[in-house]
Design a protein around this motif. Structure first.
Motif, PDB file in Angstrom:
ATOM      1  N   GLU A  39      36.663  85.695 -44.079  1.00 28.31           N
ATOM      2  CA  GLU A  39      36.167  86.561 -45.154  1.00 28.31           C
ATOM      3  C   GLU A  39      34.767  87.080 -44.816  1.00 28.31           C
ATOM      4  OE1 GLU A  39      35.122  86.234 -49.943  1.00 28.31           O
ATOM      5  OE2 GLU A  39      36.314  84.675 -48.952  1.00 28.31           O
ATOM      6  N   LYS A  40      33.926  86.185 -44.319  1.00 25.19           N
ATOM      7  CA  LYS A  40      32.557  86.578 -43.959  1.00 25.19           C
ATOM      8  C   LYS A  40      32.576  87.570 -42.793  1.00 25.19           C
ATOM      9  CE  LYS A  40      27.982  85.545 -44.167  1.00 25.19           C
ATOM     10  NZ  LYS A  40      27.156  85.579 -45.377  1.00 25.19           N
ATOM     11  N   ALA A  41      33.426  87.337 -41.798  1.00 26.63           N
ATOM     12  CA  ALA A  41      33.511  88.235 -40.649  1.00 26.63           C
ATOM     13  C   ALA A  41      34.018  89.614 -41.063  1.00 26.63           C
ATOM     14  CB  ALA A  41      34.417  87.640 -39.580  1.00 26.63           C
ATOM     15  N   ASN A  42      34.937  89.656 -42.015  1.00 27.82           N
ATOM     16  CA  ASN A  42      35.423  90.947 -42.511  1.00 27.82           C
ATOM     17  C   ASN A  42      34.285  91.737 -43.158  1.00 27.82           C
ATOM     18  OD1 ASN A  42      38.045  90.528 -41.632  1.00 27.82           O
ATOM     19  ND2 ASN A  42      38.730  89.652 -43.570  1.00 27.82           N
ATOM     20  N   GLN A  43      33.410  91.031 -43.881  1.00 26.32           N
ATOM     21  CA  GLN A  43      32.237  91.685 -44.469  1.00 26.32           C
ATOM     22  C   GLN A  43      31.316  92.207 -43.376  1.00 26.32           C
ATOM     23  OE1 GLN A  43      28.897  89.284 -46.026  1.00 26.32           O
ATOM     24  NE2 GLN A  43      29.299  90.274 -48.005  1.00 26.32           N
ATOM     25  N   GLU A  44      31.116  91.383 -42.333  1.00 23.84           N
ATOM     26  CA  GLU A  44      30.260  91.792 -41.216  1.00 23.84           C
ATOM     27  C   GLU A  44      30.847  92.994 -40.487  1.00 23.84           C
ATOM     28  OE1 GLU A  44      28.821  87.144 -40.571  1.00 23.84           O
ATOM     29  OE2 GLU A  44      30.211  88.087 -39.157  1.00 23.84           O
ATOM     30  N   ARG A  45      32.165  93.001 -40.338  1.00 23.91           N
ATOM     31  CA  ARG A  45      32.828  94.138 -39.690  1.00 23.91           C
ATOM     32  C   ARG A  45      32.630  95.416 -40.512  1.00 23.91           C
ATOM     33  NH1 ARG A  45      38.862  93.045 -38.537  1.00 23.91           N
ATOM     34  NH2 ARG A  45      38.831  92.829 -40.802  1.00 23.91           N
ATOM     35  N   THR A  84      21.872  83.427 -41.995  1.00 15.53           N
ATOM     36  CA  THR A  84      23.331  83.297 -42.079  1.00 15.53           C
ATOM     37  C   THR A  84      24.042  84.579 -41.649  1.00 15.53           C
ATOM     38  OG1 THR A  84      23.364  83.955 -44.415  1.00 15.53           O
ATOM     39  CG2 THR A  84      23.169  81.602 -43.931  1.00 15.53           C
ATOM     40  N   PHE A  85      23.273  85.574 -41.182  1.00 13.20           N
ATOM     41  CA  PHE A  85      23.921  86.801 -40.718  1.00 13.20           C
ATOM     42  C   PHE A  85      24.739  86.532 -39.460  1.00 13.20           C
ATOM     43  CE2 PHE A  85      23.882  90.487 -37.852  1.00 13.20           C
ATOM     44  CZ  PHE A  85      24.691  91.326 -38.599  1.00 13.20           C
ATOM     45  N   ASN A  86      25.904  87.150 -39.402  1.00 12.14           N
ATOM     46  CA  ASN A  86      26.837  87.047 -38.269  1.00 12.14           C
ATOM     47  C   ASN A  86      27.428  85.646 -38.125  1.00 12.14           C
ATOM     48  OD1 ASN A  86      28.046  88.898 -36.501  1.00 12.14           O
ATOM     49  ND2 ASN A  86      26.897  88.134 -34.739  1.00 12.14           N
ATOM     50  N   GLN A  87      27.317  84.834 -39.170  1.00 10.33           N
ATOM     51  CA  GLN A  87      27.890  83.491 -39.098  1.00 10.33           C
ATOM     52  C   GLN A  87      29.410  83.521 -39.237  1.00 10.33           C
ATOM     53  OE1 GLN A  87      26.893  80.230 -38.467  1.00 10.33           O
ATOM     54  NE2 GLN A  87      25.195  81.366 -37.577  1.00 10.33           N
ATOM     55  N   LYS A 122      22.249  96.088 -34.531  1.00  8.82           N
ATOM     56  CA  LYS A 122      21.817  97.233 -35.328  1.00  8.82           C
ATOM     57  C   LYS A 122      21.874  96.910 -36.819  1.00  8.82           C
ATOM     58  CE  LYS A 122      23.176 100.812 -31.967  1.00  8.82           C
ATOM     59  NZ  LYS A 122      21.956 101.644 -31.949  1.00  8.82           N
ATOM     60  N   VAL A 123      22.936  96.192 -37.225  1.00  6.76           N
ATOM     61  CA  VAL A 123      23.047  95.786 -38.628  1.00  6.76           C
ATOM     62  C   VAL A 123      21.920  94.822 -38.978  1.00  6.76           C
ATOM     63  CG1 VAL A 123      24.463  94.551 -40.309  1.00  6.76           C
ATOM     64  CG2 VAL A 123      25.534  96.145 -38.711  1.00  6.76           C
ATOM     65  N   ARG A 124      21.656  93.871 -38.090  1.00  2.96           N
ATOM     66  CA  ARG A 124      20.590  92.897 -38.341  1.00  2.96           C
ATOM     67  C   ARG A 124      19.247  93.607 -38.557  1.00  2.96           C
ATOM     68  NH1 ARG A 124      20.930  87.654 -36.294  1.00  2.96           N
ATOM     69  NH2 ARG A 124      22.257  88.428 -34.591  1.00  2.96           N
ATOM     70  N   LYS A 125      19.011  94.586 -37.709  1.00  7.56           N
ATOM     71  CA  LYS A 125      17.749  95.312 -37.814  1.00  7.56           C
ATOM     72  C   LYS A 125      17.698  96.142 -39.087  1.00  7.56           C
ATOM     73  CE  LYS A 125      14.523  97.868 -34.895  1.00  7.56           C
ATOM     74  NZ  LYS A 125      14.299  98.456 -33.560  1.00  7.56           N
ATOM     75  N   ALA A 126      18.826  96.758 -39.438  1.00  4.51           N
ATOM     76  CA  ALA A 126      18.858  97.620 -40.621  1.00  4.51           C
ATOM     77  C   ALA A 126      18.769  96.819 -41.918  1.00  4.51           C
ATOM     78  CB  ALA A 126      20.136  98.462 -40.611  1.00  4.51           C
ATOM     79  N   LYS A 127      19.502  95.724 -42.000  1.00  2.46           N
ATOM     80  CA  LYS A 127      19.576  94.969 -43.252  1.00  2.46           C
ATOM     81  C   LYS A 127      18.420  93.988 -43.417  1.00  2.46           C
ATOM     82  CE  LYS A 127      24.403  95.237 -44.586  1.00  2.46           C
ATOM     83  NZ  LYS A 127      24.036  95.854 -45.882  1.00  2.46           N
ATOM     84  N   PHE A 128      17.933  93.460 -42.300  1.00  2.11           N
ATOM     85  CA  PHE A 128      16.912  92.410 -42.397  1.00  2.11           C
ATOM     86  C   PHE A 128      15.624  92.781 -41.672  1.00  2.11           C
ATOM     87  CE2 PHE A 128      21.140  90.432 -42.479  1.00  2.11           C
ATOM     88  CZ  PHE A 128      21.099  89.819 -43.716  1.00  2.11           C
ATOM     89  N   ASN A 129      15.582  93.995 -41.111  1.00  5.44           N
ATOM     90  CA  ASN A 129      14.398  94.431 -40.367  1.00  5.44           C
ATOM     91  C   ASN A 129      14.026  93.403 -39.308  1.00  5.44           C
ATOM     92  OD1 ASN A 129      12.275  96.110 -39.635  1.00  5.44           O
ATOM     93  ND2 ASN A 129      10.851  95.176 -41.107  1.00  5.44           N
TER      94      ASN A 129
END
Length: 727
Positions: A355-361, A586-589, A388-395
């Motif tokens: 479920e978490k990976a689907n959100q990350e996708r 917890t990003f990309n977990q 890129k997501v890490r940088k965008a969402k969490f700077n």
């Protein structure tokens, strides 16, 4: 990948007698460094008296005199040491005296010291200084050791004496450690075929020897196939890479005589950052496929047939010993006890991870759409767009974080935590022999100033060194033969920088450093009488607990503020960057949990097979993981053909152990959190008394509850991975 610290009476033959480490980390890294070559081009006969393995080692702490040890010394040393050990065992087995703990078990524990000495040096060097001569020797020596181990385990006279001591243990006035030891040794004999008839024992010996040969072949294929691949880059191919990554790629090229070029290898510390940051999708695909296909290239180093034979032999061995399948055999001697318990844990995290990976996708595809990307998301894209997501969402930019994690400071940090928790100090020694110039050594002292042992650090990758990160030992602690101090080593595979440049690490690297040092402390702080029970000589799903608990300390703001300092300015990491790291923790977990759990599920599937068959490795992986609904963009962390944990080491049917131990470490570290002090004295004392010093002298659940005050639960694990509802 790990090697292992196992009972020297276990049936695993060469691995058992080598007694190599207590665990390995979840991440792994690598590149290239200069090798100290101890290999002679010729191998003349060696006079026994000149062999350093049978001389007194006049070195500090009796450390191995590596400058005297040559490749040609090993085979005669093994032959002589095996003969000596056999004579010692025969003397014990054929004694006229009534069997007692003192004249049987004590003597068994003392026997084989010479063999232990040569085995530990040899197998540590085959992991760190491998070459053709060493690999040839390993193929000869591994089955020799297995045959020797089989002869001990199937020695009826010896088992009869052990059996007598075991049956009279309650009236023999033994202490708790002695009872634990005799029960472990007795069970080891039973699990090694002591109750089989002569024909069955002969077949079991054949199986053990063949498995030993195959696991050695697997390991060498894995190393050689990894070494075969290089991705050579030009200046125009470097878009997206940091200067540190470019410098590492240039160093890798220079070491191969490719001056002016840049090389990406299949060591994780080289290929994974490339997959994260390279703008060249075509090159990311080449690197990813090279990484994923190690041992599966239909060449001389292919491991598919090796895997099929190993699995089938394990099925046969388990059933010969009265078990349904190999997983039943392995897990009957662990904390989990049953395959069902291990599977229950894996499946408990699988669904929320998907479920978490689907959100990350979804987040990744949003970024791809914003950039006008039209191609499908593939496995070689995930890490790139996740950054890129890490940088965008969490700077949060990983290259920014890396500037604050310099190896020297992180070594100081791991030592500082050990000092605060256990009163240890670390004094670097330049007079201890080492096998490679990059290896460093520290003398470890307790709060009273007494020496605890030596700690070796081998942090850099090279072509002669296997991938991954692990703890091992040149000697383990014991008191039976005197006050024997442990000689413990940590291995990593960091990119070696150019001379005079700092070694910068990712946050994941720093976590790995702490993980392996947790294993090292488990070996260094061991305080037991009998070598079989010392340090990390415990089941897989317990051995990872002390290491994974130690990881938590690097994540604490106090430690980061003190030691995470900019490599140029020495300024501490800014508070706002600390907060961003915490926010992104917890990003990309979902991705990471699926990578790991997929590997563990395939491991369990192989070893729950009950019928021998010709296994199509690729089809087997696909069938198992499709059945669980694995996202197609994520592959196993370790595909079968390079899954050294289970086909060249001791984690077969036990890769789940990292997750099992994570229940313990997440719940266990909460003891410090609840005390309001990460160095709480009372909690640290219980951690030492019940965990780090106890080896295998106490039931594992009893040890945990002694430390924690209650049994563990999974709440902290799910919370830390961000897999609870709402995260």
């Amino acid at each position: 990948m790990p090697t292992y610290n196992v009972n020297k009476w276990a049936p695993a033959g060469a691995v058992a007698l080598a007694l190599l480490i207590g665990g390995c980390s979840k991440p792994a890294q690598d590149t290239s460094a200069e090798q100290k070559d101890n290999t002679a081009t010729e191998q003349p006969a060696v006079v026994a008296d000149a062999n350093p393995f049978f001389q007194d080692w006049d070195t500090p702490f009796g450390a191995p005199p590596f400058e005297l040890i040559k490749t040609e010394h090993f085979l005669p040393a093994f032959e002589k040491a095996i003969a000596m050990h056999k004579a010692q065992i025969d003397e014990i087995a054929n004694a006229d005296s009534n069997p007692t703990f003192e004249n049987t078990i004590d003597q068994m524990e003392l026997a084989g010291a010479e063999l232990q000495r040569v085995s530990r040096v040899f197998f540590n060097l085959t992991s760190t200084e491998s070459n053709k001569e060493m690999q040839e020797l390993q193929r000869t020596i591994s089955p020799m050791l297995t045959r020797h181990s089989n002869q001990i385990q199937m020695n009826e006279a010896l088992f009869n004496r052990v059996d007598t001591v075991y049956k009279t243990r309650e009236e023999a006035n033994l202490n708790a450690e002695q009872v634990r030891l005799i029960e472990r040794l007795y069970n080891g004999f039973i699990r090694s075929g002591a109750n089989l008839d002569a024909k069955q024992r002969a077949r079991l010996a054949e199986i053990n020897e063949r498995i030993s040969t195959l696991t050695t072949e697997f390991s060498q294929n894995q190393l050689n196939d990894t070494r075969e691949f290089t991705l050579v880059l030009e200046e125009s191919d470097l878009d997206g890479l940091s200067q540190g990554q470019i410098d590492a790629a240039a160093a890798a090229a220079n070491s191969r005589g490719l001056e002016g070029k840049y090389v990406i290898t299949l060591q994780r510390s080289s290929v994974e950052p490339f997959l994260q940051f390279s703008e060249r999708r075509d090159l990311r695909e080449k690197a990813f496929k090279g990484w994923a296909m190690r041992g599966d290239n239909d060449n001389e180093f292919d491991n598919k047939a090796v895997i099929s034979e190993i699995v089938n032999l394990r099925i046969e061995r388990a059933q010969l010993l009265g078990y349904k399948h190999h997983s039943d055999y392995v897990l009957s001697n662990t904390m989990a006890k049953t395959p069902e318990a291990a599977m229950d844990l894996l499946l408990k995290v699988w669904e929320p991870a998907v479920e978490k990976a689907n959100q990350e996708r979804t987040w990744i595809k949003e970024v791809m759409a914003e950039e006008g990307v039209e191609h499908e998301l593939e496995p070689w894209d995930w890490r790139f767009y996740a950054e890129k997501v890490r940088k965008a969402k969490f700077n949060l930019d990983q290259s920014e974080v890396t500037q604050y994690f310099e190896l020297e400071n992180m070594i100081k940090a791991q030592f500082y935590v050990a000092e605060r928790l256990f009163g240890l100090t670390f004094e670097e020694r330049k007079d201890i022999p080492v096998y490679n110039p990059v290896v460093r050594v520290w003398e470890v002292k307790d709060v009273t100033g007494n020496s605890v042992g030596l700690f070796f650090g081998d942090y850099y990758a090279r072509d002669t060194k296997r991938t991954g990160a692990w703890m091992s030992s040149f000697r383990t602690q014991q008191k039976l033969a005197g006050d024997v101090k442990p000689l413990i080593i940590n291995n990593m595979n960091l990119n070696k920088p150019a001379d005079g440049q700092p070694t910068l690490m990712t946050y994941s690297d720093a976590t790995t450093l702490f993980h392996e040092f947790g294993h090292a402390l488990h070996g260094l702080l061991s305080n037991v009488t009998y070598p079989t029970l010392a340090g990390t000589s415990v089941p897989r799903d317990w051995v990872e607990f002390p290491a994974q608990l130690y990881e938590h300390f690097i994540a604490q703001p106090y430690i980061l503020e003190k030691f995470a300092r900019h490599y140029q300015t020495n300024e501490p990491m800014p508070a706002e960057l600390l907060q961003r790291i915490k926010d992104a923790s917890t990003f990309n977990q979902g991705f990471a949990t699926i990578e790991f759990t997929a590997s563990a599920l395939v491991d369990m599937a192989y070893h729950k097979l009950t019928e021998q068959q010709d296994i199509n490795v690729r089809a087997f992986e696909e069938e198992i993981l499709n059945g669980y609904g694995k996202p197609k963009e994520i592959i196993m962390r370790h595909r079968s053909t390079h899954f050294g944990h289970i086909f060249a080491g001791g984690y077969h049917s036990a890769y789940y152990a990292y997750m099992w131990s994570e229940i313990l470490d997440a719940d266990g570290f909460d003891a410090f959190v609840e005390a309001g002090d990460i160095f709480d004295e009372a909690t640290a004392k219980k951690l030492y008394d019940f965990i780090y010093s106890r080896g295998d002298t106490l039931d594992y659940l009893e040890a945990y509850t002694g430390f924690r005050g209650r049994e563990p639960n999974t709440d902290a694990l799910l919370r830390n991975r961000g897999l609870v509802s709402g995260d």
